[in-house]
Design a protein around this motif. Sequence first.
Motif, mmCIF file in Angstrom:
data_model
loop_
_atom_site.group_PDB
_atom_site.id
_atom_site.type_symbol
_atom_site.label_atom_id
_atom_site.label_comp_id
_atom_site.label_asym_id
_atom_site.label_seq_id
_atom_site.Cartn_x
_atom_site.Cartn_y
_atom_site.Cartn_z
ATOM 1 N N LEU A 1 10.464 0.872 4.860
ATOM 2 C CA LEU A 1 9.944 1.397 3.599
ATOM 3 C C LEU A 1 10.994 2.197 2.837
ATOM 4 O O LEU A 1 11.046 2.148 1.599
ATOM 5 C CB LEU A 1 8.717 2.274 3.872
ATOM 6 N N THR A 2 11.852 2.903 3.554
ATOM 7 C CA THR A 2 12.908 3.684 2.891
ATOM 8 C C THR A 2 13.832 2.771 2.101
ATOM 9 O O THR A 2 14.206 3.078 0.955
ATOM 10 C CB THR A 2 13.729 4.476 3.931
ATOM 11 N N ALA A 3 14.203 1.642 2.691
ATOM 12 C CA ALA A 3 15.087 0.697 2.002
ATOM 13 C C ALA A 3 14.421 0.142 0.746
ATOM 14 O O ALA A 3 15.057 0.029 -0.310
ATOM 15 C CB ALA A 3 15.476 -0.436 2.944
ATOM 16 N N TRP A 4 13.146 -0.198 0.836
ATOM 17 C CA TRP A 4 12.418 -0.706 -0.315
ATOM 18 C C TRP A 4 12.352 0.348 -1.414
ATOM 19 O O TRP A 4 12.600 0.057 -2.589
ATOM 20 C CB TRP A 4 10.997 -1.116 0.087
ATOM 21 N N SER B 1 0.823 -1.217 0.000
ATOM 22 C CA SER B 1 0.000 0.000 0.000
ATOM 23 C C SER B 1 0.855 1.265 0.000
ATOM 24 O O SER B 1 0.573 2.228 -0.730
ATOM 25 C CB SER B 1 -0.940 0.006 1.206
ATOM 26 N N ASN B 2 1.906 1.263 0.812
ATOM 27 C CA ASN B 2 2.766 2.440 0.878
ATOM 28 C C ASN B 2 3.510 2.667 -0.431
ATOM 29 O O ASN B 2 3.641 3.808 -0.896
ATOM 30 C CB ASN B 2 3.775 2.313 2.027
ATOM 31 N N LEU B 3 4.008 1.596 -1.039
ATOM 32 C CA LEU B 3 4.721 1.739 -2.302
ATOM 33 C C LEU B 3 3.782 2.202 -3.415
ATOM 34 O O LEU B 3 4.169 3.002 -4.278
ATOM 35 C CB LEU B 3 5.391 0.421 -2.688
ATOM 36 N N LYS B 4 2.533 1.733 -3.390
ATOM 37 C CA LYS B 4 1.535 2.207 -4.357
ATOM 38 C C LYS B 4 1.316 3.699 -4.188
ATOM 39 O O LYS B 4 1.228 4.446 -5.164
ATOM 40 C CB LYS B 4 0.215 1.458 -4.175
ATOM 41 N N SER B 5 1.245 4.146 -2.930
ATOM 42 C CA SER B 5 1.022 5.566 -2.668
ATOM 43 C C SER B 5 2.223 6.418 -3.076
ATOM 44 O O SER B 5 2.089 7.617 -3.326
ATOM 45 C CB SER B 5 0.702 5.798 -1.181
ATOM 46 N N GLY C 1 3.695 5.961 -5.832
ATOM 47 C CA GLY C 1 3.613 6.086 -7.282
ATOM 48 C C GLY C 1 4.095 4.901 -8.082
ATOM 49 O O GLY C 1 4.102 4.932 -9.319
ATOM 50 N N TYR C 2 4.512 3.820 -7.408
ATOM 51 C CA TYR C 2 4.971 2.632 -8.137
ATOM 52 C C TYR C 2 3.770 1.869 -8.699
ATOM 53 O O TYR C 2 2.724 1.766 -8.051
ATOM 54 C CB TYR C 2 5.760 1.704 -7.216
ATOM 55 N N ASP C 3 3.937 1.320 -9.895
ATOM 56 C CA ASP C 3 2.894 0.524 -10.541
ATOM 57 C C ASP C 3 3.137 -0.943 -10.180
ATOM 58 O O ASP C 3 3.919 -1.640 -10.828
ATOM 59 C CB ASP C 3 2.956 0.727 -12.054
ATOM 60 N N ILE C 4 2.477 -1.410 -9.121
ATOM 61 C CA ILE C 4 2.737 -2.744 -8.575
ATOM 62 C C ILE C 4 1.500 -3.635 -8.673
ATOM 63 O O ILE C 4 0.386 -3.208 -8.357
ATOM 64 C CB ILE C 4 3.178 -2.657 -7.094
ATOM 65 N N THR C 5 1.719 -4.864 -9.110
ATOM 66 C CA THR C 5 0.655 -5.863 -9.175
ATOM 67 C C THR C 5 1.052 -7.063 -8.321
ATOM 68 O O THR C 5 2.204 -7.512 -8.375
ATOM 69 C CB THR C 5 0.441 -6.336 -10.628
ATOM 70 N N LEU C 6 0.104 -7.565 -7.539
ATOM 71 C CA LEU C 6 0.370 -8.717 -6.677
ATOM 72 C C LEU C 6 -0.021 -10.018 -7.383
ATOM 73 O O LEU C 6 -1.120 -10.141 -7.923
ATOM 74 C CB LEU C 6 -0.425 -8.586 -5.372
ATOM 75 N N LEU C 7 0.891 -10.979 -7.367
ATOM 76 C CA LEU C 7 0.635 -12.317 -7.889
ATOM 77 C C LEU C 7 0.930 -13.311 -6.766
ATOM 78 O O LEU C 7 2.007 -13.267 -6.187
ATOM 79 C CB LEU C 7 1.540 -12.619 -9.094
ATOM 80 N N HIS C 8 0.000 -14.193 -6.455
ATOM 81 C CA HIS C 8 0.217 -15.135 -5.356
ATOM 82 C C HIS C 8 1.259 -16.200 -5.712
ATOM 83 O O HIS C 8 2.017 -16.658 -4.867
ATOM 84 C CB HIS C 8 -1.101 -15.779 -4.933
ATOM 85 N N ASP C 9 1.291 -16.588 -6.974
ATOM 86 C CA ASP C 9 2.295 -17.520 -7.490
ATOM 87 C C ASP C 9 2.077 -17.576 -8.988
ATOM 88 O O ASP C 9 1.073 -17.067 -9.502
ATOM 89 C CB ASP C 9 2.155 -18.910 -6.863
#
Length: 206
Positions: free
Chosen positions: A116-119, A26-30, A32-40
Amino acid sequence: MNQNQADLRSAVKIAVIDDEKFQPYSNLKSYGYDITLLHDISNTAEVSGYDIVLSDLMGVGAHFDQRIGGASLIKEIKTNYPTKIVIAYTGARANSAEAIAAKEYCDHFLKKDEDLTAWSEMLDAYVKQVMDPYIMWLNAREGLLDQEIDIRDIVKLEDAYVRSVQTQDADFKLLSQVLSKVNVSGHAKGIVQSLIASAIYSLILA
């Protein structure tokens, strides 16, 4: 964050492979990163549309080598898509069998509980790398060499790629033409086609 950085973050597609909740999502999305979650994933083609892949090491890779979990998944992604950045992370020990195997293939390794800073700093560094045409070609070239493509054909592809970048040819028409003429395997063609798809963004945002 300046506008250029915001544009870069939104232009690069990131996949996260994790069977559990990915806490920074959620924080990375906020940010501005375009992130999609895949379970596997059951096939590496499922990440073909992403520039960066983040993969947990535990609980994923069930369709590959289950002994080393996500590490086997990372190996297959890097083999099939050498231009992609693949980042391994784990909540387990950094010297576990899965982690040791993953470090052999991944571009970066970090602990799952990093702040979060490291990520964010890590992702920004790789976002810039993904958008660098020079680094993209080096990765693609390594993949072509691994496929034992004739060095003369690689030189032809490199020349066409450089010309396309220099002339701001966002369609990479010359490279596509050369690709259709050289004697390369289907897998090698996939490497170059993946390179073209990624490089288009770098020219648009140049």
